[in-house]
Design a protein around this motif. Structure first.
Motif, mmCIF file in Angstrom:
data_model
loop_
_atom_site.group_PDB
_atom_site.id
_atom_site.type_symbol
_atom_site.label_atom_id
_atom_site.label_comp_id
_atom_site.label_asym_id
_atom_site.label_seq_id
_atom_site.Cartn_x
_atom_site.Cartn_y
_atom_site.Cartn_z
ATOM 1 N N GLN A 160 -2.651 -32.508 -1.358
ATOM 2 C CA GLN A 160 -3.487 -33.556 -1.039
ATOM 3 C C GLN A 160 -3.490 -34.440 0.095
ATOM 4 O O GLN A 160 -2.290 -34.252 0.783
ATOM 5 C CB GLN A 160 -3.509 -34.669 -2.187
ATOM 6 C CG GLN A 160 -3.928 -34.299 -3.594
ATOM 7 C CD GLN A 160 -3.837 -35.194 -4.613
ATOM 8 O OE1 GLN A 160 -3.082 -36.092 -4.655
ATOM 9 N NE2 GLN A 160 -4.404 -34.977 -6.021
ATOM 10 N N GLY B 206 -9.457 -38.959 -3.661
ATOM 11 C CA GLY B 206 -8.660 -37.600 -3.963
ATOM 12 C C GLY B 206 -7.205 -37.644 -3.491
ATOM 13 O O GLY B 206 -6.739 -36.424 -3.311
ATOM 14 N N PHE B 207 -6.706 -38.776 -3.530
ATOM 15 C CA PHE B 207 -5.220 -38.786 -3.230
ATOM 16 C C PHE B 207 -4.460 -39.478 -4.150
ATOM 17 O O PHE B 207 -4.566 -40.665 -4.418
ATOM 18 C CB PHE B 207 -5.113 -39.374 -1.624
ATOM 19 C CG PHE B 207 -3.603 -39.230 -1.271
ATOM 20 C CD1 PHE B 207 -3.127 -38.110 -0.809
ATOM 21 C CD2 PHE B 207 -2.880 -40.466 -1.456
ATOM 22 C CE1 PHE B 207 -1.911 -38.165 -0.568
ATOM 23 C CE2 PHE B 207 -1.362 -40.342 -1.054
ATOM 24 C CZ PHE B 207 -0.866 -39.117 -0.465
#
Length: 310
Positions: free
Chosen positions: A261, A254-255
């Motif tokens: 983020q 998820g980055f």
């Protein structure tokens, strides 16, 4: 885990200090001292943990290829007084990076997969798959940002904005293709494919020099030659030596460097894995055995090596 996250030295005659994403740069009247730290960045963000031996890997790979390509274009490097340190000629850097691609991978593939059929003003044919070889290598320049994200830019925009003169840019293009050709040959000797890379240039009194690093895992992407064709036919991911494995791990967690983020946790095990991958790349790319430098008191060692050279 011992690592070199930053330096903060003061030397006689020092005129400036600049902390880049990876390198700490000490300026003098006519010289630059670059310390390759163990900081690691992805998506133009410095990650929270440094990676042991990463700086040594980058510095020694760059020195290896700068020596091998010095007959193509003059380069800035004068001396490597320590495994993490390079000392060279202080050049006026051009404000663009020359990214050259032989295959549709990484950023170029991500753009292509969104339906775009040109990158930095360079047209791409229809019907390509991820990691396909391009009809011929292409140059997709970026701006050279001191902070934040580098941005794609076309040849036409560079000339229109006066960032580089047309004559100089033509020289940069020729040097870029010649360096990529040499890098491709050297990679093939090691059973690798040089997929894409970037070069930075500067000048002194009208003479163009290759500066910074070349053909390192931070600036380049390599595939393994022996499995490339089979993997393409089967639609499988390519086995590669580059920092892309780190980007992929970050994306999966998820980055992508976007606002809001957070970087996923980098455990000791993850840090060691990244360090091992960098060492693997050094040995595979150069054909030399990696000799781990002593990390007991690296800052004292580095400072002493620089002081002796100065």
């Amino acid at each position: 885990m011992n690592s070199i996250s930053e330096t903060n030295f003061q030397f006689p005659g020092q005129t400036a200090f600049y902390k880049g994403k990876v390198r700490d740069v000490y300026s003098f009247d006519k010289r630059l001292v670059m310390v390759a730290t163990d900081r690691i960045s992805a998506f133009d963000v410095i990650l929270p943990r440094a990676i042991p031996y990463k700086g040594q890997v980058l510095n020694q790979i760059a020195a290896h290829f700068l020596a091998a390509t010095s007959g193509i274009v003059p380069n800035w490097l004068l001396e490597v007084p320590d495994p993490n340190v390079s000392i060279g000629i202080k050049c006026q850097a051009y404000p663009v990076e020359m990214v050259v691609r032989g295959y549709l991978a990484g950023h170029a593939w991500r753009e292509y997969s969104l339906g775009k059929r040109s990158v930095c003003g360079v047209a791409l044919p229809e019907g390509l798959k991820e990691n396909d070889k391009l009809p011929s290598p292409i140059i997709t320049p970026t701006t050279k940002a001191r902070e934040g994200h580098d941005e794609d830019i076309s040849r036409e925009e560079i000339l229109a904005q006066g960032l580089v003169s047309e004559d100089e840019y033509e020289h940069l293009e020729r040097y870029t293709f010649a360096l990529f050709s040499k890098g491709t040959e050297m990679a093939a000797d090691q059973g690798l494919i040089l997929v894409d890379t970037k070069y930075e240039f500067g000048q002194i009194d009208g003479v163009i020099y290759l500066i910074d690093e070349i053909h390192t895992p931070d600036s380049s992407r390599y595939f393994y030659m022996d499995v490339y064709e089979d993997n393409q036919r089967a639609g499988l991911p390519q086995k590669q030596l580059s920092k892309e494995f780190l980007r992929e791990w970050l994306i999966q967690n998820g980055f992508q460097g976007k606002k809001g983020q957070s970087v996923p946790e980098m455990t000791d095990e993850r840090v060691k894995l990244i360090s091992d991958r960098y060492i693997e790349l050094f040995e595979k790319v150069t054909g030399n055995k990696f000799q781990k430098n002593n990390l007991d008191n690296p800052l004292k060692r580095i400072q002493a090596a620089i002081a002796r050279s100065l």
